[in-house]
Design a protein around this motif. Structure first.
Motif, PDB file in Angstrom:
ATOM      1  N   LEU A  47     -95.103 113.496 -70.692  1.00  0.00           N
ATOM      2  CA  LEU A  47     -94.494 114.734 -71.202  1.00  0.00           C
ATOM      3  C   LEU A  47     -95.515 115.593 -71.947  1.00  0.00           C
ATOM      4  O   LEU A  47     -95.539 116.814 -71.808  1.00  0.00           O
ATOM      5  N   VAL A  48     -96.359 114.941 -72.727  1.00  0.00           N
ATOM      6  CA  VAL A  48     -97.345 115.724 -73.499  1.00  0.00           C
ATOM      7  C   VAL A  48     -98.349 116.382 -72.558  1.00  0.00           C
ATOM      8  O   VAL A  48     -98.697 117.558 -72.721  1.00  0.00           O
TER       9      VAL A  48
ATOM     10  N   ARG B 273     -97.857 117.231 -69.510  1.00  0.00           N
ATOM     11  CA  ARG B 273     -97.193 118.234 -68.678  1.00  0.00           C
ATOM     12  C   ARG B 273     -96.816 119.468 -69.485  1.00  0.00           C
ATOM     13  O   ARG B 273     -97.055 120.603 -69.066  1.00  0.00           O
ATOM     14  N   TYR B 274     -96.220 119.239 -70.666  1.00  0.00           N
ATOM     15  CA  TYR B 274     -95.638 120.376 -71.385  1.00  0.00           C
ATOM     16  C   TYR B 274     -96.511 120.883 -72.524  1.00  0.00           C
ATOM     17  O   TYR B 274     -96.233 121.924 -73.080  1.00  0.00           O
ATOM     18  N   TYR B 275     -97.550 120.134 -72.866  1.00  0.00           N
ATOM     19  CA  TYR B 275     -98.464 120.696 -73.861  1.00  0.00           C
ATOM     20  C   TYR B 275     -99.746 121.177 -73.199  1.00  0.00           C
ATOM     21  O   TYR B 275    -100.170 122.311 -73.406  1.00  0.00           O
TER      22      TYR B 275
ATOM     23  N   ASP C 179    -100.032 121.567 -69.979  1.00  0.00           N
ATOM     24  CA  ASP C 179     -99.643 122.267 -68.745  1.00  0.00           C
ATOM     25  C   ASP C 179    -100.405 121.760 -67.521  1.00  0.00           C
ATOM     26  O   ASP C 179    -100.822 122.550 -66.666  1.00  0.00           O
TER      27      ASP C 179
ATOM     28  N   LEU D 229     -87.270 113.085 -69.589  1.00  0.00           N
ATOM     29  CA  LEU D 229     -86.467 114.245 -69.982  1.00  0.00           C
ATOM     30  C   LEU D 229     -85.000 113.843 -70.161  1.00  0.00           C
ATOM     31  O   LEU D 229     -84.328 114.297 -71.096  1.00  0.00           O
TER      32      LEU D 229
END
Lengths: 432, 188
Positions: B145-146, B148-150, B152, B177
């Motif tokens: 998650l980090v 992917r979403y931090y 990118d 998620l």
């Protein structure tokens, strides 16, 4: 984009921005580490050509890597075998001086195995009065008639009075949980007597024996020799009283007894403090990994007598081998085993550590040894402050008895300095 | 940052005379430039993973020092950034496990694997819940998650950094998620 993704992205960026943009510290690289000898050899091919005809760093690496790996494997194998050997034979020889350090008591009573037993799995024992410095066996005390072996020994502070626990033979039974009756005997020693028979006197104590199927856990004689504290678990009435531990304190002068019942506890060790009133109990709670040190004032009435001094959460992978409360009641000496089941031949390590009973803080690590599973340091005696210890450490040279493949060695441990004392290969435990 | 050390050097089968062959770039200069451009982002990522700014800075610093030490062994220099990113993630795991191993007493047990109170106090309530929930996820899912979403990063790059298959990355992200939503519903 889903809502959760947006929320997550925002949260991550907000947390990330807690590190300010101008806060990056300068990078400090050590000069000369980037390429090492390979760069030198690339710059000076004549250096490379001296080693086996390899001319470039890549060719060199092709030869050197397997050789280095083989050397490393060899070094590790030699190292492991050396450490395994040294760990169990590194102890120094007996001291040449006539004096032992630490002002330890001059005599002890040890429980020795007697080779050969008519009952499989049950070992006959006897008690031997021994001089600490010389190892001279002053007297041998056999188990009283009707009993089979001594299983434990405890001592008063006068170095003359001891109590031995003797058990009968376990008879075959349909009940899988079988414990023999346990009776307590007082052993008074007179080391200066001329004849060996006069040096030790064994008498039955005027206290009731523990009945059959009562699991005797531990006992302790008070420093003045007037009281005996006994910890046991009652298995006979297990359906009604599962996990009930009983602590009994007997007044050896009057024969009076006082009982404490603890539900869901198991007090595996019992100690007296120097005041001859307070009993320190060490054990687990509810058979999980929470351990407690409980102080019981045996002179105080009712429930006010108990006071939890320390609660310790352990972990399932740690095995508590031995616990000792020093006579001043301030220090818990703990031998914990950290198993490594796949680590043959060294399958674990024993950590002998001291904790402050009042705060639970670690006061120091006394010893760390690599051991096979089940081998452990045992603390047999401690001076009041816990600075001087007498411990046994395992050696693996002899099979002492059927199923017993460890010989013990005893010594005085002050700080990390171990001074061995004479110790019979048949001795399993002792009290000073 | 795009690193192309072949610029001006030999390309294809073109033979460049020895006297005009360009010197290979100094690793110290390259690593320092890489650090200058990427340290902040990686430190912030490590801070999210560890909850401690000081430890995050140490981890990133160590990762770049490791890159410098192993520069010659790096097969492809343009993968240096991916190498550092993997090192930082490994360093975070080691730091977390080290802090958990050092804890043996119950009072400290809860402090082992959570962000510092200082870090949490600086955030808004809702985002604090998100970070708390993130910290309850398994290590691998948290990392996915980090990244992917931090950072990118696309899935294929995450898979390469973590040494996973693409499908594993996708399923880890999907499960993470879902778990995050579940945890946040529980909080609310």
């Amino acid at each position: 984009m889903r809502v959760i993704e947006a929320k997550l992205r925002d949260a991550l960026h907000e947390m990330g921005e807690q590190v300010p943009a101008d806060s990056t510290r300068p990078l400090r690289l050590r000069p000369g580490h980037a390429d090492g000898n390979q760069a030198d050899m690339a710059a000076h091919p004549e250096m490379a050509s001296r080693i086996g005809g390899a001319r470039t760093s890549r060719q060199l690496r092709r030869w050197l890597t397997p050789a280095a790996a083989a050397a490393a494997v060899l070094a590790i194998a030699v190292g492991v075998s050396t450490v395994a050997a040294i760990d169990h034979h590194r102890l120094p020889a007996h001291p040449r001086s006539d004096q032992l350090p630490g002002h330890v008591p001059p005599y002890y009573v040890a429980i020795h195995f007697v080779p050969g037993s008519p009952y499989p799995g049950q070992l006959r024992t006897r008690a031997v009065v021994t001089a600490t410095r010389t190892g001279a066996e002053l007297a041998t005390v056999n188990v009283p008639r009707g009993y089979f072996s001594f299983v434990a020994v405890t001592a008063a502070a006068d170095d003359r009075t001891f109590v031995l626990a003797a058990q009968k033979v376990r008879r075959p039974s349909k009940n899988p949980v079988i414990f023999s009756p346990t009776r307590f005997f007082k052993l008074t020693i007179h080391p200066s007597a001329a004849a060996p028979a006069q040096r030790a006197q064994l008498t039955a104590l005027p206290v009731p024996a523990l009945a059959r199927n009562v699991f005797f856990l531990d006992f302790a004689l008070s420093p003045d020799g007037s009281k005996l504290a006994v910890s046991s678990t009652d298995w006979k009435t297990r359906p009604q009283l599962a996990g009930v531990a009983k602590v009994r304190v007997f007044d050896l002068r009057t024969g009076a007894a006082r009982n404490w019942l603890f539900h869901g506890h198991s007090w595996t060790r019992v100690f007296w403090e120097q005041d001859n009133r307070t009993v320190a109990l060490v054990g687990s709670v509810d058979r999980d990994y929470r351990w407690q040190v409980l102080l019981v004032n045996t002179s105080a009435p009712g429930e006010k007598s108990e006071h939890v001094a320390l609660r310790i959460a352990s972990r399932p992978q740690l095995i508590w081998r031995d616990q000792v409360i020093t006579p001043d009641g301030r220090t818990l000496i703990l031998a914990r085993e950290h198993p490594r089941p796949r680590g043959w031949p060294v399958t674990g390590s024993i950590w002998l550590q001291k904790y402050d009973v009042r705060t639970g803080h670690l006061k120091g690590t006394v010893d760390v040894r690599k051991v096979r599973l089940g081998e452990s340091d045992d603390v047999l005696w401690s001076n009041p402050a816990g600075r001087v210890l007498i411990v046994t450490v395992p050696l693996r040279r002899f099979a002492t008895g059927p199923g017993i493949h460890t010989e013990l060695r005893a010594g005085i441990l002050i700080g990390d300095h171990f001074t061995p004392i004479p110790w019979s290969r048949y001795a399993r435990t002792a009290a000073w | 940052m795009h690193l192309d050390f072949r610029a001006g050097g030999s390309r294809g089968s073109t033979v460049v005379p020895a006297q005009v062959r360009p010197m290979p770039p100094d690793p110290a200069v390259v690593v320092t430039a890489l650090y200058r451009d990427n340290a902040l982002k990686l430190t912030r990522m490590a801070h999210i993973m560890l909850g401690s700014r000081a430890t995050a800075e140490d981890v990133v610093h160590d990762a770049f020092c490791g890159l410098y030490r192993r520069w010659e062994q790096l097969e492809s220099k343009d993968k240096a950034l991916a190498y550092v990113r993997s090192s930082v993630l490994n360093g975070c795991r080691t730091a977390l496990r080290g802090s958990a191993a050092r804890v043996s007493w119950p009072a400290e047990a809860h402090a082992a694997n959570v962000p510092s109170a200082e870090a949490m106090a600086l955030m808004s309530e809702e985002r604090r819940d998100v970070i708390r929930a993130l910290w309850q996820l398994p290590e691998r899912q948290r990392e996915v998650l980090v990244l992917r979403y931090y950072l990118d990063l696309p899935d294929y790059q995450i898979a390469r950094d973590l040494g996973l298959a693409m499908s594993s990355v996708r399923s880890a992200r999907r499960r993470a998620l879902a778990a995050l939503e579940r945890l946040l519903r529980g909080t609310a």
